[in-house]
Design a protein around this motif. Structure first.
Motif, PDB file in Angstrom:
ATOM      1  N   ASP A  70       0.832  -1.193   0.000  1.00 52.67           N
ATOM      2  CA  ASP A  70       0.000   0.000   0.000  1.00 52.67           C
ATOM      3  C   ASP A  70       0.874   1.254   0.000  1.00 52.67           C
ATOM      4  O   ASP A  70       2.052   1.211   0.384  1.00 52.67           O
ATOM      5  CB  ASP A  70      -0.910   0.010   1.239  1.00 52.67           C
ATOM      6  CG  ASP A  70      -1.914  -1.135   1.236  1.00 52.67           C
ATOM      7  OD1 ASP A  70      -2.275  -1.588   0.136  1.00 52.67           O
ATOM      8  OD2 ASP A  70      -2.319  -1.575   2.331  1.00 52.67           O
ATOM      9  N   ASN A  71       0.292   2.345  -0.437  1.00 51.56           N
ATOM     10  CA  ASN A  71       0.956   3.659  -0.419  1.00 51.56           C
ATOM     11  C   ASN A  71       2.180   3.721  -1.335  1.00 51.56           C
ATOM     12  O   ASN A  71       3.094   4.518  -1.112  1.00 51.56           O
ATOM     13  CB  ASN A  71       1.359   4.063   1.006  1.00 51.56           C
ATOM     14  CG  ASN A  71       0.166   4.144   1.948  1.00 51.56           C
ATOM     15  OD1 ASN A  71      -0.954   4.387   1.511  1.00 51.56           O
ATOM     16  ND2 ASN A  71       0.417   3.945   3.236  1.00 51.56           N
ATOM     17  N   PRO A  73       3.212   4.611  -5.211  1.00 48.24           N
ATOM     18  CA  PRO A  73       2.592   5.306  -6.346  1.00 48.24           C
ATOM     19  C   PRO A  73       2.147   4.335  -7.437  1.00 48.24           C
ATOM     20  O   PRO A  73       2.879   3.417  -7.812  1.00 48.24           O
ATOM     21  CB  PRO A  73       3.716   6.225  -6.842  1.00 48.24           C
ATOM     22  CG  PRO A  73       4.571   6.462  -5.646  1.00 48.24           C
ATOM     23  CD  PRO A  73       4.524   5.187  -4.865  1.00 48.24           C
ATOM     24  N   GLU A  74       0.967   4.555  -7.938  1.00 47.04           N
ATOM     25  CA  GLU A  74       0.425   3.690  -8.973  1.00 47.04           C
ATOM     26  C   GLU A  74       1.141   3.917 -10.302  1.00 47.04           C
ATOM     27  O   GLU A  74       1.556   5.017 -10.629  1.00 47.04           O
ATOM     28  CB  GLU A  74      -1.075   3.959  -9.146  1.00 47.04           C
ATOM     29  CG  GLU A  74      -1.910   3.556  -7.944  1.00 47.04           C
ATOM     30  CD  GLU A  74      -3.396   3.733  -8.205  1.00 47.04           C
ATOM     31  OE1 GLU A  74      -3.758   4.050  -9.360  1.00 47.04           O
ATOM     32  OE2 GLU A  74      -4.181   3.559  -7.261  1.00 47.04           O
ATOM     33  N   GLY A  75       1.281   2.834 -11.048  1.00 47.11           N
ATOM     34  CA  GLY A  75       1.831   2.930 -12.391  1.00 47.11           C
ATOM     35  C   GLY A  75       3.342   2.928 -12.484  1.00 47.11           C
ATOM     36  O   GLY A  75       3.898   2.927 -13.588  1.00 47.11           O
ATOM     37  N   THR A  78       5.188  -2.895 -11.696  1.00 52.77           N
ATOM     38  CA  THR A  78       4.256  -3.972 -12.012  1.00 52.77           C
ATOM     39  C   THR A  78       4.870  -5.292 -11.571  1.00 52.77           C
ATOM     40  O   THR A  78       6.094  -5.451 -11.554  1.00 52.77           O
ATOM     41  CB  THR A  78       3.950  -4.033 -13.521  1.00 52.77           C
ATOM     42  OG1 THR A  78       5.180  -4.199 -14.251  1.00 52.77           O
ATOM     43  CG2 THR A  78       3.237  -2.775 -13.989  1.00 52.77           C
ATOM     44  N   TRP A 127       9.882   1.670  -1.721  1.00 52.11           N
ATOM     45  CA  TRP A 127       9.713   1.802  -3.171  1.00 52.11           C
ATOM     46  C   TRP A 127      10.676   2.814  -3.783  1.00 52.11           C
ATOM     47  O   TRP A 127      11.080   2.664  -4.937  1.00 52.11           O
ATOM     48  CB  TRP A 127       8.262   2.169  -3.506  1.00 52.11           C
ATOM     49  CG  TRP A 127       7.860   3.583  -3.157  1.00 52.11           C
ATOM     50  CD1 TRP A 127       7.274   4.008  -2.009  1.00 52.11           C
ATOM     51  CD2 TRP A 127       8.019   4.745  -3.982  1.00 52.11           C
ATOM     52  NE1 TRP A 127       7.049   5.371  -2.046  1.00 52.11           N
ATOM     53  CE2 TRP A 127       7.493   5.846  -3.249  1.00 52.11           C
ATOM     54  CE3 TRP A 127       8.538   4.964  -5.257  1.00 52.11           C
ATOM     55  CZ2 TRP A 127       7.492   7.144  -3.755  1.00 52.11           C
ATOM     56  CZ3 TRP A 127       8.536   6.258  -5.764  1.00 52.11           C
ATOM     57  CH2 TRP A 127       8.018   7.329  -5.028  1.00 52.11           C
TER      58      TRP A 127
END
Length: 339
Positions: A70-71, A73-75, A78, A127
Motif C-alpha cells: 500500500d501507499n 505510487p500507482e503505475g 508492475t 519503493w
C-alpha cells in the motif's frame, strides 16, 4: 526462505529466515541474482571494519517484483518487472544530504554492510530505492550497482573529451570508470597487474594499457602523454602503492579521484599536492543519475556481460566461491549467487 550469512571470518552458512512482511510503502522483490563484491570479500576475510557481524551480505541486486505494498505510487511498478536496488540509506539531515549528495551520507547504512543485505530469496525494500531496468535481464541487473560506482567516480573527476584519464585497477568498479570515461570521449589508460583484465579494459574503451607488474608506469605514461602525465587519475584499488602512484603520476593541475579504501596508512610527499595544485577528490557509492546512466548503456546491448561474470553459484556453494576469490583475487570480476 534461504539466506546466506557470513557468520565469522572465513565462515559462511546457509540459514533459514521468515518471509519478510510487506509494509506500506514497500515493494517485495524476489531475488534472482546477487553479486559478491569487494566489501563482501573483505567481510569474509575479517578486514571490513564497517560490517556488522554476523551479516547477510549482498547489495548488487537483480530481481523481479513479487508484490507491491500500500501507499506505493500507482503505475510505477508492475509484478514481474526486472529491477535493481539503490542499496544506500540517507538521513536527509547531514551536510552531504543537505548538499544533494546523499550517496555520501554521514550516516549511510549499505545493504550487506552496516545492515543485513539481499542474499536471500525475498526482500522488502522502500519503493523509492527500487529501480526498474526494462530490457535488462535480472541476471544482468546485478551488475548495475558496481558499474554505477565507477560511473560516479568519473563524474567526480569532471572528465571531458579533452582529458587523458588513467584508471588504476580493472576490477568491476574500475571497468565502470574506464567505460564511462571512454563514453565521454576521454583518452583512457588502464593499469592493472593482470593481462586478462587489461584486455577486457580495451574492449570497454581503454586506448592504452599498462601492466604494472611488467612495465614501468612512469616511463609508459611519459610516452603516452608526451611527458605531461594524465589529467585525471582514478584510484580503484585501495593500496598505499596505488595511492602514491596516483599522486606522483597525475599531471600538474590534475585531478585524483579516490574510490578504494586502503587497509593501512598511506604516506605521501605532500609537496606534490601544493606544487601540482591538485584536486584530490573522494568518490563514494553512486547517485540515481549514475544508476540511470548504466541502465541506458546496458539497454543498448553493447556490454560484454558474459565476460564480467566470473561464476554463478548456488547458495550452498557461497563459501567455496568466496574462498576461491580470496585465494585468486586478481582473476575474479564478479561472482553471482543465483536463488
Amino acid at each position: 526462505m534461504l539466506a546466506i550469512q557470513i557468520k565469522s571470518p572465513g565462515n559462511v552458512e546457509v540459514i533459514d529466515l521468515d518471509m519478510p512482511q510487506l509494509r506500506p510503502g514497500e515493494v517485495l522483490i524476489k531475488i534472482d541474482y546477487v553479486g559478491f563484491c569487494g566489501s563482501d570479500l573483505n567481510t569474509f576475510r575479517g578486514k571490513n571494519l564497517m560490517a556488522i557481524s554476523p551479516v547477510i551480505p549482498g547489495h548488487e541486486i537483480g530481481g523481479t517484483i513479487e508484490a507491491i505494498g500500500d501507499n506505493v505510487p500507482e503505475g510505477v511498478f508492475t509484478k514481474g518487472m526486472n529491477v535493481t536496488v539503490n542499496p544506500y540509506t540517507a538521513c536527509g539531515k547531514c551536510s552531504s544530504c543537505r548538499k544533494s549528495r546523499p550517496n555520501a551520507c554521514e550516516h549511510n547504512e549499505t545493504l550487506g554492510v552496516q545492515r543485513h543485505g539481499a542474499m536471500r530469496e525475498y526482500i522488502a525494500i522502500p519503493w523509492e530505492k527500487v529501480i526498474p531496468a526494462p530490457g535488462i535481464s535480472s541476471r544482468d541487473c546485478a551488475l548495475i550497482e558496481p558499474m554505477s560506482v565507477g560511473f560516479h567516480a568519473v563524474d567526480r573527476g569532471a572528465v571531458t573529451d579533452i582529458d587523458t584519464v588513467m584508471v588504476i585497477g580493472c576490477g568491476m568498479i574500475g571497468l565502470g570508470a574506464i567505460l564511462r570515461a571512454a563514453m565521454r570521449g576521454a583518452t583512457v589508460i588502464a593499469t592493472d597487474l593482470d593481462d586478462d583484465k587489461l584486455e577486457l579494459a580495451k574492449r570497454l574503451g581503454a586506448t592504452y594499457t599498462i601492466n604494472s607488474a611488467k612495465e614501468n608506469i612512469h616511463e609508459k605514461l611519459c610516452d603516452i602523454t608526451a611527458g605531461y602525465g594524465p589529467d585525471v587519475v582514478v584510484e580503484a584499488v585501495g593500496s598505499p602503492v596505488t595511492y602514491v602512484t596516483a599522486v606522483e603520476e597525475v599531471a600538474f593541475a590534475g585531478r585524483v579521484v579516490c574510490i578504494g579504501y586502503s587497509k593501512s596508512d598511506v604516506t605521501f610527499q605532500t609537496k606534490l599536492f601544493v606544487q601540482k595544485e591538485l584536486d584530490i577528490r573522494g568518490s563514494r557509492n553512486a547517485l540515481p543519475a549514475d544508476f540511470n546512466a548504466v541502465i541506458r548503456y546496458m539497454q543498448h546491448g553493447n556490454c560484454p556481460v558474459d565476460l564480467l561474470i566470473s561464476d554463478i553459484v548456488t547458495p550452498d556453494k557461497a563459501q567455496e566461491a568466496l574462498q576461491h576469490w580470496s585465494d585468486n583475487p586478481g582473476k575474479v570480476f564478479r561472482i553471482l549467487v543465483k536463488f
